[in-house]
Design a protein around this motif. Structure first.
Motif, PDB file in Angstrom:
ATOM      1  N   ALA A 201       0.817  -1.223   0.000  1.00  0.00           N
ATOM      2  CA  ALA A 201       0.000   0.000   0.000  1.00  0.00           C
ATOM      3  C   ALA A 201       0.850   1.273   0.000  1.00  0.00           C
ATOM      4  O   ALA A 201       0.320   2.365  -0.184  1.00  0.00           O
ATOM      5  N   GLN A 202       2.161   1.125   0.210  1.00  0.00           N
ATOM      6  CA  GLN A 202       3.038   2.294   0.284  1.00  0.00           C
ATOM      7  C   GLN A 202       3.662   2.596  -1.081  1.00  0.00           C
ATOM      8  O   GLN A 202       4.082   1.677  -1.791  1.00  0.00           O
ATOM      9  N   PRO A 203       3.738   3.895  -1.438  1.00  0.00           N
ATOM     10  CA  PRO A 203       4.520   4.233  -2.635  1.00  0.00           C
ATOM     11  C   PRO A 203       6.002   3.995  -2.364  1.00  0.00           C
ATOM     12  O   PRO A 203       6.450   4.040  -1.210  1.00  0.00           O
ATOM     13  N   PHE A 204       6.767   3.697  -3.389  1.00  0.00           N
ATOM     14  CA  PHE A 204       8.206   3.480  -3.201  1.00  0.00           C
ATOM     15  C   PHE A 204       8.957   3.897  -4.454  1.00  0.00           C
ATOM     16  O   PHE A 204       8.392   3.997  -5.542  1.00  0.00           O
ATOM     17  N   ARG A 205      10.239   4.128  -4.273  1.00  0.00           N
ATOM     18  CA  ARG A 205      11.121   4.401  -5.405  1.00  0.00           C
ATOM     19  C   ARG A 205      11.890   3.129  -5.715  1.00  0.00           C
ATOM     20  O   ARG A 205      12.407   2.459  -4.818  1.00  0.00           O
ATOM     21  N   VAL A 206      11.972   2.797  -6.983  1.00  0.00           N
ATOM     22  CA  VAL A 206      12.671   1.576  -7.392  1.00  0.00           C
ATOM     23  C   VAL A 206      14.112   1.596  -6.912  1.00  0.00           C
ATOM     24  O   VAL A 206      14.657   0.568  -6.483  1.00  0.00           O
ATOM     25  N   GLU A 207      14.735   2.767  -6.927  1.00  0.00           N
ATOM     26  CA  GLU A 207      16.133   2.876  -6.491  1.00  0.00           C
ATOM     27  C   GLU A 207      16.284   2.460  -5.031  1.00  0.00           C
ATOM     28  O   GLU A 207      17.281   1.822  -4.654  1.00  0.00           O
ATOM     29  N   ASP A 208      15.299   2.808  -4.196  1.00  0.00           N
ATOM     30  CA  ASP A 208      15.390   2.462  -2.769  1.00  0.00           C
ATOM     31  C   ASP A 208      15.239   0.955  -2.554  1.00  0.00           C
ATOM     32  O   ASP A 208      15.950   0.354  -1.740  1.00  0.00           O
ATOM     33  N   GLN A 236       3.672  -4.372  -7.913  1.00  0.00           N
ATOM     34  CA  GLN A 236       2.937  -3.773  -6.796  1.00  0.00           C
ATOM     35  C   GLN A 236       1.455  -3.627  -7.139  1.00  0.00           C
ATOM     36  O   GLN A 236       0.583  -3.907  -6.308  1.00  0.00           O
ATOM     37  N   LYS A 237       1.148  -3.208  -8.361  1.00  0.00           N
ATOM     38  CA  LYS A 237      -0.245  -3.025  -8.761  1.00  0.00           C
ATOM     39  C   LYS A 237      -0.987  -4.358  -8.742  1.00  0.00           C
ATOM     40  O   LYS A 237      -2.141  -4.423  -8.297  1.00  0.00           O
ATOM     41  N   GLN A 238      -0.335  -5.434  -9.206  1.00  0.00           N
ATOM     42  CA  GLN A 238      -0.962  -6.749  -9.173  1.00  0.00           C
ATOM     43  C   GLN A 238      -1.306  -7.159  -7.741  1.00  0.00           C
ATOM     44  O   GLN A 238      -2.396  -7.668  -7.467  1.00  0.00           O
ATOM     45  N   ILE A 239      -0.362  -6.932  -6.820  1.00  0.00           N
ATOM     46  CA  ILE A 239      -0.601  -7.287  -5.419  1.00  0.00           C
ATOM     47  C   ILE A 239      -1.737  -6.445  -4.856  1.00  0.00           C
ATOM     48  O   ILE A 239      -2.626  -6.952  -4.155  1.00  0.00           O
ATOM     49  N   ARG A 240      -1.730  -5.145  -5.121  1.00  0.00           N
ATOM     50  CA  ARG A 240      -2.792  -4.262  -4.624  1.00  0.00           C
ATOM     51  C   ARG A 240      -4.169  -4.733  -5.080  1.00  0.00           C
ATOM     52  O   ARG A 240      -5.118  -4.805  -4.294  1.00  0.00           O
ATOM     53  N   LEU A 241      -4.287  -5.057  -6.364  1.00  0.00           N
ATOM     54  CA  LEU A 241      -5.589  -5.442  -6.896  1.00  0.00           C
ATOM     55  C   LEU A 241      -6.042  -6.799  -6.363  1.00  0.00           C
ATOM     56  O   LEU A 241      -7.228  -6.999  -6.078  1.00  0.00           O
ATOM     57  N   GLY A 263      -3.966   1.316  -1.176  1.00  0.00           N
ATOM     58  CA  GLY A 263      -3.007   2.298  -1.671  1.00  0.00           C
ATOM     59  C   GLY A 263      -3.487   3.208  -2.775  1.00  0.00           C
ATOM     60  O   GLY A 263      -2.689   3.978  -3.325  1.00  0.00           O
ATOM     61  N   TYR A 264      -4.776   3.155  -3.124  1.00  0.00           N
ATOM     62  CA  TYR A 264      -5.301   4.024  -4.179  1.00  0.00           C
ATOM     63  C   TYR A 264      -5.953   5.262  -3.562  1.00  0.00           C
ATOM     64  O   TYR A 264      -6.951   5.146  -2.842  1.00  0.00           O
ATOM     65  N   ASP A 265      -5.404   6.449  -3.842  1.00  0.00           N
ATOM     66  CA  ASP A 265      -6.002   7.694  -3.374  1.00  0.00           C
ATOM     67  C   ASP A 265      -7.093   8.182  -4.324  1.00  0.00           C
ATOM     68  O   ASP A 265      -7.939   8.993  -3.944  1.00  0.00           O
TER      69      ASP A 265
END
Length: 301
Positions: A201-208, A236-241, A263-265
């Motif tokens: 549900a959290q946004p993330f940066r691929v680099e992190d 991440q989108k697949q897991i969220r859905l 995680g969808y605003d």
């Protein structure tokens, strides 16, 4: 000969929840070919004795039938269906949960040159091959122990180790071997997969996430794509859905709330992506899921 006895054993020991008296061993019996359904693959060996199945992972499609096996070395979001299954000839399958620690132990015990060297590149998280006779023989002997409770405790762990060794030295051994290698590219991707699943549900940066996995951003993206057939953001989108669909089964009247929880605003974005994934908007799919739950127990496989 192996397949004939395998079918007999699977049909005799199939339960509705697919569990058996041997830890980590699953037996499936499905008597109808349903539409594709999303799920998580788990880290498993799956052998088909009768019928056929199709799995989609990202843009990759895997099909396997009687006498073939599939290995999933990472727990991945897939869409699957049995394509050959009916009451007269149900689909019959064997499953074994794969433990990285057990693979690592076998690799450590193997003598120099006993385990084939890994090829170049990062293997896919899912692979399909024809099952060699030695692997089918070991699977049959493991299932025979379901009828021999006195011998099961002592012999089942030994036969499971043999099955693992047959996999390690098989055509798809590279996929299995990397499970037991602490510094393999697959282990780094698995670490990232686990983090994304736990924090979907959290946004993330691929680099992190790449840094946390111990890889450069470019190497991480390349290896993640090779293993999962999708980018980290697509994963991440697949897991969220998928999580949203599970929540809607128990909270069908709270579509907006479920979207926020995963995680969808933006409710419109949630509805649009949900419909694209499952073929119906969240509210309609929730009603369909509710009806399925209320259906007679004998209707669903």
């Amino acid at each position: 000969m192996h397949l004939e006895e395998l079918r007999t054993l699977l049909a005799r020991h199939a339960r509705r929840d697919w569990t058996t008296a041997i830890d980590g061993v699953l037996v499936s019996k499905v008597d109808r070919a349903d539409p594709p359904a999303p799920s998580m693959s788990g880290m498993v060996l799956a052998v088909i004795a009768q019928g056929a199945k199709r799995l989609a992972l990202g843009d990759r499609v895997y099909e396997y039938g009687a006498g073939q096996y599939l290995v999933a070395s990472v727990d991945l979001p897939i869409t699957g269906q049995f394509t050959q299954a009916d009451p007269e000839q149900p689909a019959l399958g064997f499953g074994l949960t794969l433990e990285p620690s057990a693979v690592a132990e076998l690799l450590l015990q193997a003598g120099p040159g006993d385990a084939p060297r890994a090829g170049g590149g990062t293997p896919s998280g899912i692979a399909v091959s024809d099952a060699p006779p030695a692997l089918l023989d070991a699977v049959v002997r493991l299932l025979r122990l379901l009828d021999e409770p006195r011998d099961r405790v002592v012999l089942a762990p030994l036969v499971k180790r043999e099955i693992l060794w047959r996999l390690i030295t098989s055509e798809q051994g590279a996929t299995v071997r990397q499970l037991g290698l602490a510094d393999s590219s697959l282990s780094h991707v698995s670490r990232a997969v686990r983090w994304i699943r736990e924090n979907y549900a959290q946004p993330f940066r691929v680099e992190d996430v790449a840094r946390m996995s111990g890889m450069s951003a470019s190497a991480f993206y390349r290896n993640f794509q090779a293993v999962t057939a999708m980018s980290p953001i697509q994963f991440q989108k697949q897991i969220r859905l998928q999580e949203a669909r599970l929540l809607l089964a128990t909270h069908p009247g709270d579509v907006t709330g479920v979207g926020h929880r995963v995680g969808y605003d933006n409710p419109s974005q949630f509805s649009r992506e949900y419909r694209r994934q499952f073929g119906a908007p969240p509210s309609r799919d929730a009603a369909r899921l509710r009806d399925a739950v209320r259906a007679p127990a004998g209707v669903l496989p």
